[in-house]
Design a protein around this motif. Structure first.
Motif, PDB file in Angstrom:
ATOM      1  N   PRO A 125       0.815  -1.228   0.000  1.00 44.57           N
ATOM      2  CA  PRO A 125       0.000   0.000   0.000  1.00 44.57           C
ATOM      3  C   PRO A 125       0.841   1.267   0.000  1.00 44.57           C
ATOM      4  O   PRO A 125       0.422   2.297  -0.542  1.00 44.57           O
ATOM      5  CB  PRO A 125      -0.827  -0.119   1.289  1.00 44.57           C
ATOM      6  CG  PRO A 125      -0.109  -1.099   2.148  1.00 44.57           C
ATOM      7  CD  PRO A 125       0.561  -2.042   1.203  1.00 44.57           C
ATOM      8  N   ALA A 126       2.037   1.202   0.581  1.00 43.05           N
ATOM      9  CA  ALA A 126       2.917   2.379   0.585  1.00 43.05           C
ATOM     10  C   ALA A 126       3.378   2.703  -0.832  1.00 43.05           C
ATOM     11  O   ALA A 126       3.405   3.874  -1.239  1.00 43.05           O
ATOM     12  CB  ALA A 126       4.114   2.128   1.500  1.00 43.05           C
ATOM     13  N   VAL A 127       3.748   1.680  -1.594  1.00 44.40           N
ATOM     14  CA  VAL A 127       4.164   1.895  -2.982  1.00 44.40           C
ATOM     15  C   VAL A 127       3.003   2.457  -3.802  1.00 44.40           C
ATOM     16  O   VAL A 127       3.156   3.422  -4.565  1.00 44.40           O
ATOM     17  CB  VAL A 127       4.676   0.576  -3.612  1.00 44.40           C
ATOM     18  CG1 VAL A 127       4.849   0.729  -5.122  1.00 44.40           C
ATOM     19  CG2 VAL A 127       6.001   0.174  -2.986  1.00 44.40           C
ATOM     20  N   MET A 128       1.814   1.849  -3.641  1.00 46.59           N
ATOM     21  CA  MET A 128       0.648   2.315  -4.395  1.00 46.59           C
ATOM     22  C   MET A 128       0.300   3.765  -4.044  1.00 46.59           C
ATOM     23  O   MET A 128      -0.042   4.564  -4.918  1.00 46.59           O
ATOM     24  CB  MET A 128      -0.543   1.404  -4.121  1.00 46.59           C
ATOM     25  CG  MET A 128      -0.428   0.000  -4.697  1.00 46.59           C
ATOM     26  SD  MET A 128      -0.321  -0.033  -6.513  1.00 46.59           S
ATOM     27  CE  MET A 128       1.433  -0.336  -6.754  1.00 46.59           C
ATOM     28  N   SER A 129       0.399   4.107  -2.766  1.00 48.09           N
ATOM     29  CA  SER A 129       0.106   5.479  -2.340  1.00 48.09           C
ATOM     30  C   SER A 129       1.149   6.454  -2.881  1.00 48.09           C
ATOM     31  O   SER A 129       0.825   7.595  -3.242  1.00 48.09           O
ATOM     32  CB  SER A 129       0.068   5.571  -0.809  1.00 48.09           C
ATOM     33  OG  SER A 129      -0.963   4.779  -0.272  1.00 48.09           O
ATOM     34  N   SER A 130       2.408   6.017  -2.925  1.00 49.93           N
ATOM     35  CA  SER A 130       3.485   6.912  -3.350  1.00 49.93           C
ATOM     36  C   SER A 130       3.384   7.286  -4.825  1.00 49.93           C
ATOM     37  O   SER A 130       3.977   8.286  -5.261  1.00 49.93           O
ATOM     38  CB  SER A 130       4.851   6.271  -3.070  1.00 49.93           C
ATOM     39  OG  SER A 130       5.083   5.175  -3.935  1.00 49.93           O
ATOM     40  N   ILE A 131       2.641   6.487  -5.601  1.00 49.44           N
ATOM     41  CA  ILE A 131       2.461   6.815  -7.021  1.00 49.44           C
ATOM     42  C   ILE A 131       1.826   8.194  -7.166  1.00 49.44           C
ATOM     43  O   ILE A 131       2.123   8.937  -8.105  1.00 49.44           O
ATOM     44  CB  ILE A 131       1.610   5.733  -7.720  1.00 49.44           C
ATOM     45  CG1 ILE A 131       2.387   4.408  -7.767  1.00 49.44           C
ATOM     46  CG2 ILE A 131       1.238   6.155  -9.145  1.00 49.44           C
ATOM     47  CD1 ILE A 131       1.567   3.232  -8.251  1.00 49.44           C
TER      48      ILE A 131
END
Length: 401
Positions: A125-131
């Motif tokens: 979820p951190a990677v997806m949010s960082s997009i």
């Protein structure tokens, strides 16, 4: 014609930020080391002499940790920021994976697997949010697709390398190499990828949005539930579909492996140009529905008469292009829906949905297969996809897209 196609393909990669390319590289390194999960059952039964039931429970522990990690990663992303969550997840997850290789006690290993899986999957979820931080709204879906491409490429590399490592160096080295790739990914993240705050206009929009919690956004909860139904059907690709190939069509392990290679190539070669072509034609939710419908048609193709090779190719292309459309656009819509103050929560719920579907799909699919056979199974899965299409249409009528 060929020159035009190559030019168009190159064009589909243009305009993406340097940070998105770096994040894709980091995910490629991280997923290239994914060697433990594909061989966890073999390791537990052959190396540690655990029963098949105990080995299955260890795998289930990993799955439960993945669900917990999705929720934790989303919650922490809202409080610490995505950059810190990604950093700590890769660093602690890497150390944890190496440690797992030296634990021989069954119950201790089960607890450790759950903890390490929770830490490692907090990354998603951190990677997806960082997009949101590293891309612009006009190329957000392509940014997601590039990261998906890197993940899929890494996943195709990891098990292949893992098989060689397990056969020549021993199972313990799977844990070591998996952990080391996490640490290398963390090094690249901390050295090359700058921490970046949100776009000013998005923060301003979020402050005007009264919805701050995903649990109060009933439309998004409905979206997750409908998508879960769609994914339970889709993930038959990893359980009952190979069984169908083997039992009904008498395909060898090599031929079944070629199917997964073909599916991976379809995603790798076509996702970026397809997203580049479709992103300005219709709003994102339209393509979510089209993708779910194609996955349903893929399952329905197994019910048609005809030569197995024709049906094999029809399923491969329908499920491949269904994934290409449904997955990135559903992710884009989830990012857009998430308010800035609780985007991590939204991405946590979104990635948790995948983990739940991954757990439920093989259990439900094999139970239907064992009780009623393949024909009822494919009717059921096509029915689930149809149900999800209807659900998506109802949601679309409630939103502005």
């Amino acid at each position: 014609m060929i020159v035009t196609t190559i030019k168009y393909y190159k064009e589909s990669f243009r305009g993406l930020s340097r940070e998105i390319w770096l994040l894709s590289l980091i995910m490629l390194i991280n997923r290239s080391g994914m060697m433990v999960i594909p061989f966890l059952t073999l390791y537990a039964t052959q190396e540690l002499n655990f029963s098949i039931v105990k080995a299955g429970l260890l795998t289930a522990s990993f799955g439960l940790g993945s669900i917990a990690g999705s929720a934790l990663g989303g919650w922490l992303s809202d409080r610490w920021g995505t950059y810190k969550v990604m950093s700590y997840s890769l660093l602690l997850g890497g150390v944890g994976l190496i440690t797992l290789g030296f634990i021989k006690s069954y119950w201790l290993l089960m607890i450790a697997i759950f903890i390490v899986s929770t830490i490692a999957d907090a990354l998603r979820p951190a990677v997806m949010s960082s997009i949101n931080d590293y891309s612009d709204p006009e190329n957000r879906t392509r940014s997601i697709s590039l990261i998906r491409m890197a993940i899929n490429l890494g996943i195709s590399i990891g098990p292949a390398v893992g098989g060689i490592v397990a056969g020549t160096m021993g199972y313990v080295w799977l844990f070591v190499l998996d952990g080391v790739t996490c640490l290398i990914a963390a090094f690249f993240l901390l050295r090359l990828l700058p921490e970046k705050s949100s776009h000013p206009e998005e923060i301003e929009e979020a402050n005007d949005d009264p919805k701050q919690s995903v649990y109060k956004d009933y439309i998004f909860i409905a979206f997750v539930a409908v998508n879960l139904i769609n994914l339970i059907a889709f993930f038959q690709i990893l359980s009952t579909v190979p069984l169908f190939f083997e039992r009904e069509w008498s395909l060898s392990e090599f031929q079944i492996g070629l199917f997964f290679t073909l599916n991976g190539l379809i995603i790798f070669l076509f996702e970026m140009p397809v997203i580049f072509f479709t992103e300005n034609l219709k709003r994102s939710f339209f393509w979510v529905i089209v993708g779910a419908a194609m996955i349903g048609l893929a399952h329905a193709s197994f019910l048609l008469p005809g030569h197995w090779l024709v049906i094999f190719l029809a399923y491969s292309f329908l499920v491949g292009f269904g994934e290409i459309l449904n997955f990135p656009y559903s992710n884009t819509w989830a990012l857009k829906r998430g308010s800035r103050g609780s985007l991590g929560q939204y991405m946590g719920a979104y990635t948790m949905m995948f983990s739940l579907a991954f757990l439920i799909a093989p259990i439900l699919g094999t139970q239907i297969l064992d009780a009623y056979g393949f024909e009822v199974l494919w009717y059921s899965m096509a029915g689930l996809n149809t149900l999800s299409v209807l659900g998506f249409l109802l949601i679309r009528n409630k939103i502005s897209d």
